[in-house]
Design a protein around this motif. Structure first.
Motif, PDB file in Angstrom:
ATOM      1  N   UNK A 244      93.413 -63.939 -53.529  1.00 12.45           N
ATOM      2  CA  UNK A 244      94.447 -63.435 -52.628  1.00 12.45           C
ATOM      3  C   UNK A 244      93.899 -62.714 -51.395  1.00 12.45           C
ATOM      4  N   UNK A 245      92.589 -62.397 -51.408  1.00 13.68           N
ATOM      5  CA  UNK A 245      92.018 -61.664 -50.261  1.00 13.68           C
ATOM      6  C   UNK A 245      92.248 -62.391 -48.943  1.00 13.68           C
ATOM      7  N   UNK A 246      92.212 -63.716 -48.995  1.00 13.88           N
ATOM      8  CA  UNK A 246      92.358 -64.488 -47.764  1.00 13.88           C
ATOM      9  C   UNK A 246      93.789 -64.374 -47.218  1.00 13.88           C
ATOM     10  N   UNK A 247      94.739 -64.616 -48.125  1.00 13.07           N
ATOM     11  CA  UNK A 247      96.148 -64.653 -47.731  1.00 13.07           C
ATOM     12  C   UNK A 247      96.683 -63.252 -47.374  1.00 13.07           C
ATOM     13  N   UNK A 248      96.159 -62.249 -48.081  1.00 13.41           N
ATOM     14  CA  UNK A 248      96.698 -60.897 -47.893  1.00 13.41           C
ATOM     15  C   UNK A 248      95.636 -59.953 -47.337  1.00 13.41           C
ATOM     16  N   UNK A 249      94.843 -60.476 -46.411  1.00 14.94           N
ATOM     17  CA  UNK A 249      93.704 -59.707 -45.897  1.00 14.94           C
ATOM     18  C   UNK A 249      94.134 -58.362 -45.306  1.00 14.94           C
ATOM     19  N   UNK A 250      95.246 -58.382 -44.588  1.00 15.94           N
ATOM     20  CA  UNK A 250      95.666 -57.147 -43.904  1.00 15.94           C
ATOM     21  C   UNK A 250      96.053 -56.069 -44.912  1.00 15.94           C
ATOM     22  N   UNK A 251      96.643 -56.498 -46.013  1.00 17.15           N
ATOM     23  CA  UNK A 251      97.088 -55.526 -47.031  1.00 17.15           C
ATOM     24  C   UNK A 251      95.937 -55.091 -47.930  1.00 17.15           C
ATOM     25  N   UNK A 252      95.128 -56.060 -48.348  1.00 17.09           N
ATOM     26  CA  UNK A 252      94.118 -55.771 -49.378  1.00 17.09           C
ATOM     27  C   UNK A 252      92.772 -55.321 -48.820  1.00 17.09           C
TER      28      UNK A 252
END
Ligand SMILES: NC(=O)C1=CN([C@@H]2O[C@H](COP(=O)(O)OP(=O)(O)OC[C@H]3O[C@@H](n4cnc5c(N)ncnc54)[C@H](O)[C@@H]3O)[C@@H](O)[C@H]2O)C=CC1
Ligand SMILES: CC(C)CCC[C@@H](C)[C@H]1CC[C@H]2[C@@H]3[C@H](O)CC4=CC(=O)CC[C@]4(C)[C@H]3CC[C@]12C
Length: 369
Positions: A244-252
């Motif tokens: 999920x790091x790629x898809x949710x980079x801004x959050x994670x």
């Protein structure tokens, strides 16, 4: 993630992939990561079990290497899309020198970060530890805390010091430009005490209990709660976070997450009895058999003996001032941050985790594993 991205096969690198947690991460990736194209397993000591994985559909590359050697790390990282950095020197017993612990855990992590930057790898998941937070040297309880709980983190022991420094390096590296111009996205996972198949301390307790005729003796009050988490769930959390790091980079990006699941809050010894009890052991005493000051004395004596004997022999007892302090300080987490940020739900229920661990203890206790 468009269809083309789903079709793209990714290269993953797991450092420390032959350790207790690392092996579970490796197996979990192979079972549950559909986008996995190649899995590189990097470790100082490669396990023979890797051979059987090489016959599967995913290319598994075993790399014998040392994270303290920057060139070996760079060679392993080159071309990888995601790095799960779980290699570490887990030593709270005085086996290794403080310098070696620092070298592996801090410089090793620095090497991994620099390798990502130099070679253009964009996603890095770091296995941190609850020890980054505590228990602190003052013995303050951390009761059902979460990632935002204020707690005075004071470390002196080389292991937590090294994990705290390494975690900071990983989080500060978030956003750095990697080769090719894209930003590095990092996060750190903080397991509490991990248990499950492959947990050597659990196996040692079992063997010790067998030697003592099936008895273990309570040393720590039952009221001291200790956070524990099943290794399969920790591995699953790594796989999900990496995905999920790629898809949710801004959050994670730049975030920390405690590792948690449905394991009950109990004292270290009572928790171990969940597995050792069904294997035939009994814990003697509703209260500690020895007064606390005797344990403090014995722990100090062990530390002195370790120091005195060091030129002759390596004396590494389980009980020392640090392990006593950790075991006798409440440290439990209660959080849902991983669920909110990347959809983590434990893959294994408590009943499942318990059964799997019991089966492993039974098998490992009677063999030379
Ligand atoms: N066991 C636990 O309860 C917890 C462990 N952790 C962290 O999880 C990670 C994995 O721990 P475990 O699996 O329990 O330990 P482990 O000792 O079973 O695994 C560590 C692996 O790293 C490898 N390694 C050590 N030094 C290396 C080096 N210089 N170069 C390459 N590989 C090297 C070892 O050969 C081993 O396979 C560590 O980073 C540890 O700090 C965090 C919280 C709790
Ligand atoms: C009767 C004795 C006093 C019992 C000693 C038990 C100890 C050896 C273990 C009690 C708590 C453990 C630590 C804890 O689970 C947190 C950890 C996190 C890590 O990142 C590495 C391992 C450890 C420090 C773990 C080590 C063993 C204990 C100290």
């Amino acid at each position: 993630m468009a269809d083309s991205a789903q079709a793209q096969k990714l290269v993953y690198l797991v450092t420390g992939g032959c350790g207790f947690l690392g092996e579970h991460v490796v197996r979990m990736l192979l079972q549950r990561e559909p986008r996995l194209g190649e899995l590189r397993v990097f470790d100082r000591h490669l396990g023979p079990w890797l051979e059987e994985l090489k016959t599967g559909p995913v290319r598994v590359t075993a790399i014998q290497g040392d994270v303290t050697e920057a060139h070996e790390v760079a060679a392993a990282v080159a071309g990888a899309h995601v790095v799960i950095h779980t290699a570490g020197l887990v030593d709270v017993f005085g086996r290794a020198s403080p310098e070696t612990i620092h070298e592996v855990n801090v410089q090793g992590t620095r090497n991994v970060i620099e390798a990502c930057v130099q070679t253009g790898t964009q996603f890095l998941v770091y296995t941190s530890s609850m020890e980054v937070v505590g228990p602190n040297t003052k013995g303050h309880p951390f009761y059902r805390g979460n990632e935002d709980t204020l707690y005075e983190a004071v470390h002196r022991h080389p292991y937590p010091c090294s994990k705290a420094l390494a975690e900071r390096l990983v989080l500060e590296a978030n956003g750095r430009e990697v080769h090719g111009g894209l930003p590095l996205v990092t996060c750190a996972l903080r397991p509490t005490g991990i248990y499950g198949e492959g947990h050597q301390i659990m196996r040692d307790f079992y063997r010790q209990g067998l030697r003592l005729g099936g008895w273990l003796f309570r040393a720590i009050p039952a009221s001291v709660e200790h956070g524990r988490v099943y290794v399969g769930n920790v591995a699953w959390m790594h796989v999900l976070a990496a995905r999920e790091l790629e898809r949710r980079a801004a959050l994670m990006g730049g975030q920390v997450y405690f590792c948690y699941d449905g394991s009950p809050y109990k004292s270290y010894e009572d928790f171990n009895m969940e597995f050792l009890g069904p294997c035939g052991l009994q814990l003697v005493g509703a209260r500690p058999l020895l007064p606390y000051w005797v344990l403090v004395f014995l722990a100090a004596l062990n530390a002195l003996l370790q120091w005195l004997l060091r030129p002759l022999v390596l004396y590494v007892p389980l009980l020392n001032p640090y392990t006593l302090a950790v075991a006798s300080t409440t440290f439990t987490v209660s959080t849902d941050k991983a669920q909110r940020h990347f959809g983590y739900e434990p893959l294994f229920s408590w009943e499942d985790s318990r059964t799997r661990t019991i089966l492993w203890v039974q098998a490992a206790g009677s063999s030379a594993q």
